[in-house]
Design a protein around this motif. Structure first.
Motif, PDB file in Angstrom:
ATOM      1  N   ALA A 188       1.237  -1.446   0.180  1.00 12.79           N
ATOM      2  CA  ALA A 188      -0.177  -0.392   0.272  1.00 12.79           C
ATOM      3  C   ALA A 188       0.283   1.135  -0.223  1.00 12.79           C
ATOM      4  N   LEU A 189       2.333   1.340   1.098  1.00  9.87           N
ATOM      5  CA  LEU A 189       3.361   2.613   0.665  1.00  9.87           C
ATOM      6  C   LEU A 189       3.453   2.902  -0.547  1.00  9.87           C
ATOM      7  N   LEU A 190       3.643   1.165  -1.417  1.00 11.43           N
ATOM      8  CA  LEU A 190       3.888   1.286  -2.759  1.00 11.43           C
ATOM      9  C   LEU A 190       3.288   2.065  -3.557  1.00 11.43           C
ATOM     10  N   VAL A 191       2.260   1.819  -3.541  1.00  6.27           N
ATOM     11  CA  VAL A 191       0.998   2.890  -4.592  1.00  6.27           C
ATOM     12  C   VAL A 191       0.658   3.974  -4.072  1.00  6.27           C
ATOM     13  N   ASP A 192       0.023   3.758  -2.747  1.00  3.30           N
ATOM     14  CA  ASP A 192       0.512   5.324  -2.676  1.00  3.30           C
ATOM     15  C   ASP A 192       1.493   6.338  -2.721  1.00  3.30           C
ATOM     16  N   SER A 193       3.082   5.955  -2.639  1.00  2.00           N
ATOM     17  CA  SER A 193       4.030   6.605  -3.497  1.00  2.00           C
ATOM     18  C   SER A 193       4.043   6.689  -4.833  1.00  2.00           C
ATOM     19  N   PHE A 194       4.272   5.494  -5.236  1.00  3.73           N
ATOM     20  CA  PHE A 194       4.273   6.478  -7.022  1.00  3.73           C
ATOM     21  C   PHE A 194       3.209   7.283  -7.380  1.00  3.73           C
ATOM     22  N   ALA A 195       2.206   7.013  -6.292  1.00  2.54           N
ATOM     23  CA  ALA A 195       0.994   7.666  -7.125  1.00  2.54           C
ATOM     24  C   ALA A 195       0.754   8.779  -6.808  1.00  2.54           C
ATOM     25  N   ARG A 196       1.670   9.180  -5.561  1.00  3.09           N
ATOM     26  CA  ARG A 196       1.964  10.942  -5.035  1.00  3.09           C
ATOM     27  C   ARG A 196       3.159  11.193  -6.427  1.00  3.09           C
ATOM     28  N   ALA A 197       3.536  10.258  -6.735  1.00  2.00           N
ATOM     29  CA  ALA A 197       5.122  11.085  -7.662  1.00  2.00           C
ATOM     30  C   ALA A 197       3.832  11.274  -9.075  1.00  2.00           C
ATOM     31  N   ARG A 198       3.603  10.154  -9.562  1.00  2.00           N
ATOM     32  CA  ARG A 198       2.655  10.793 -10.538  1.00  2.00           C
ATOM     33  C   ARG A 198       2.124  12.255 -10.570  1.00  2.00           C
ATOM     34  N   GLU A 199       1.643  12.859  -9.324  1.00  2.00           N
ATOM     35  CA  GLU A 199       0.649  13.747  -9.198  1.00  2.00           C
ATOM     36  C   GLU A 199       1.272  15.425  -9.692  1.00  2.00           C
ATOM     37  N   HIS A 200       3.451  14.616  -9.616  1.00  2.00           N
ATOM     38  CA  HIS A 200       4.298  15.776  -8.773  1.00  2.00           C
ATOM     39  C   HIS A 200       4.906  15.485 -10.301  1.00  2.00           C
ATOM     40  N   GLY A 201       4.228  14.874 -11.527  1.00  2.00           N
ATOM     41  CA  GLY A 201       4.908  15.042 -12.805  1.00  2.00           C
ATOM     42  C   GLY A 201       5.119  14.040 -13.129  1.00  2.00           C
ATOM     43  N   THR A 202       5.815  12.504 -12.582  1.00  2.00           N
ATOM     44  CA  THR A 202       6.577  11.510 -13.164  1.00  2.00           C
ATOM     45  C   THR A 202       5.753  10.492 -14.195  1.00  2.00           C
ATOM     46  N   THR A 203       6.742   9.509 -14.966  1.00  3.24           N
ATOM     47  CA  THR A 203       5.702   9.139 -15.755  1.00  3.24           C
ATOM     48  C   THR A 203       6.612   7.492 -15.626  1.00  3.24           C
ATOM     49  N   THR A 204       7.759   7.218 -14.669  1.00  4.24           N
ATOM     50  CA  THR A 204       8.097   6.101 -14.063  1.00  4.24           C
ATOM     51  C   THR A 204       8.911   5.983 -12.816  1.00  4.24           C
ATOM     52  N   ALA A 205       8.369   4.802 -12.264  1.00  2.00           N
ATOM     53  CA  ALA A 205       8.773   4.546 -10.856  1.00  2.00           C
ATOM     54  C   ALA A 205      10.053   3.943 -11.252  1.00  2.00           C
ATOM     55  N   GLU A 206      10.867   3.909  -9.683  1.00  4.66           N
ATOM     56  CA  GLU A 206      11.704   2.387  -9.586  1.00  4.66           C
ATOM     57  C   GLU A 206      12.117   2.916  -7.974  1.00  4.66           C
ATOM     58  N   LEU A 207      12.751   1.809  -7.676  1.00  2.00           N
ATOM     59  CA  LEU A 207      13.185   1.475  -6.715  1.00  2.00           C
ATOM     60  C   LEU A 207      14.824   0.628  -6.471  1.00  2.00           C
ATOM     61  N   SER A 208      15.319   0.094  -5.132  1.00  2.00           N
ATOM     62  CA  SER A 208      16.528  -0.332  -5.054  1.00  2.00           C
ATOM     63  C   SER A 208      16.444  -1.313  -4.445  1.00  2.00           C
ATOM     64  N   THR A 209      16.360  -3.010  -4.292  1.00  5.71           N
ATOM     65  CA  THR A 209      16.764  -3.463  -2.918  1.00  5.71           C
ATOM     66  C   THR A 209      17.955  -4.540  -3.409  1.00  5.71           C
ATOM     67  N   ASP A 210      18.364  -4.844  -2.127  1.00  8.10           N
ATOM     68  CA  ASP A 210      19.329  -6.042  -2.361  1.00  8.10           C
ATOM     69  C   ASP A 210      19.621  -7.227  -1.723  1.00  8.10           C
TER      70      ASP A 210
END
Length: 316
Positions: free
Chosen positions: A259-281
């Motif tokens: 749910a945090l991922l969905v919210d985070s990328f949605a908020r970023a799209r509201e600020h004009g982004t078109t792609t989403a990414e993160l990193s993990t190890d």
């Protein structure tokens, strides 16, 4: 036994000069690192704000823990050691093959020994010239990291939060709780000292360009912070990326991270982004989670490390 290193520290090529880095060098370091990333992975991931916020950490003594290499007025290489074992280094592609990277590796190892570090390690793109050089110098792979992206047009499936839970922008008075949730989670698998709160503050709210909406929290019915996501927007405005994500141990497996991922990328799209990414190890075990929600690995990095003293079992 410690990993092998060449017996004699090499010399830098003639005509190059060195000095400790200063905060005013941040842009030159960014240009250098960007050139190396463009050459090695075909895109620029580093941002100048990453460097500025790292160097703003009160615990980091830049002058004592960094070195820059100049060819005339051009910064062609650098290295620094943050904390006990986190090293970063870069060599301008046009200056590779001249022994500069080997010299920097020796410089970092010598610095680590003087500071009492048992090991130093740094991230490099898997299979890159830096990866091959460090392997030849005796650096082992500590862990593998993946940069994951959401394919164009795809979205992460929605997840309902437990009853009474909400996701919202963190309030100023919640910053220490946010820090606690992140550090408690990261220290379950990361072998390091707890990050000082002041360092965390410098790297988040003190980061150039930070806006309050970047820090997302999941709170329980009592208003306690149980999950955190730090979502940032790339310099060019096209990518929203989750820099940190954690859920309190007793609140996991309830859909909060998704749910945090969905919210985070949605908020970023509201600020004009078109792609989403993160990193993990590979230390986190979270790769399958991100793959299940549709994210795809775009690049692979390895953290190569050099042991600077015998392990307990080998010590005499």
């Amino acid at each position: 036994m410690p990993s092998p290193t060449p017996p004699r520290t090499p010399q830098l090529p003639d005509g190059l000069s060195t000095r400790p880095l200063q905060k005013s060098d941040a842009h030159d370091v960014f240009v250098l690192m960007a050139a190396q990333e463009q050459q090695d992975i075909g895109e620029v991931a580093i941002e100048e704000a990453d460097i500025v916020s790292d160097w703003a950490r009160p615990s980091h003594d830049l002058g004592a823990r960094s070195i820059g290499v100049w060819d005339g007025d051009t910064l062609v290489a650098y290295a620094e050691l943050m904390g006990v074992d986190r090293a970063d280094t870069s060599v301008l592609p046009s200056h590779r093959g001249r022994g500069i990277g080997t010299w920097l590796a020796h410089w970092l190892a010598d610095l680590g020994r003087r500071l009492g570090s048992p090991v130093i390690g740094m991230p490099v793109p898997q299979g890159s010239p830096a990866d091959r050089l460090l392997e030849a110098l005796g650096f082992r792979v500590r862990w593998t990291s993946w940069v994951l992206k959401l394919p164009e047009g795809a979205s992460i499936p929605e997840r309902d939060l437990p009853e009474g839970y909400t996701i919202r922008t963190a309030e100023p008075g919640e910053l220490r709780s946010v820090h606690d949730v992140l550090e408690d989670a990261f220290l379950e698998w990361s072998v390091r000292d707890r990050e000082p709160f002041e360092d965390f503050e410098a790297a988040t709210t003190g980061r150039p360009g930070f806006e309050p909406w970047n820090l997302r929290v999941a709170v329980d019915p009592d208003g306690s912070v149980v999950g955190v996501s730090l979502v940032l927007v790339s310099d060019n405005g096209s990518t929203g990326y989750v820099d940190r994500l954690a859920v309190r141990r007793d609140q996991r497996n309830r859909g909060i991270a998704q749910a945090l991922l969905v919210d985070s990328f949605a908020r970023a799209r509201e600020h004009g982004t078109t792609t989403a990414e993160l990193s993990t190890d590979s230390r986190t075990g979270a790769l399958p989670l991100y793959e299940r929600v549709g994210m795809v690995a775009e690049s692979v990095w390895v953290n190569r490390a050099l042991d600077l003293e015998p392990t307990t079992e080998n010590a005499v």
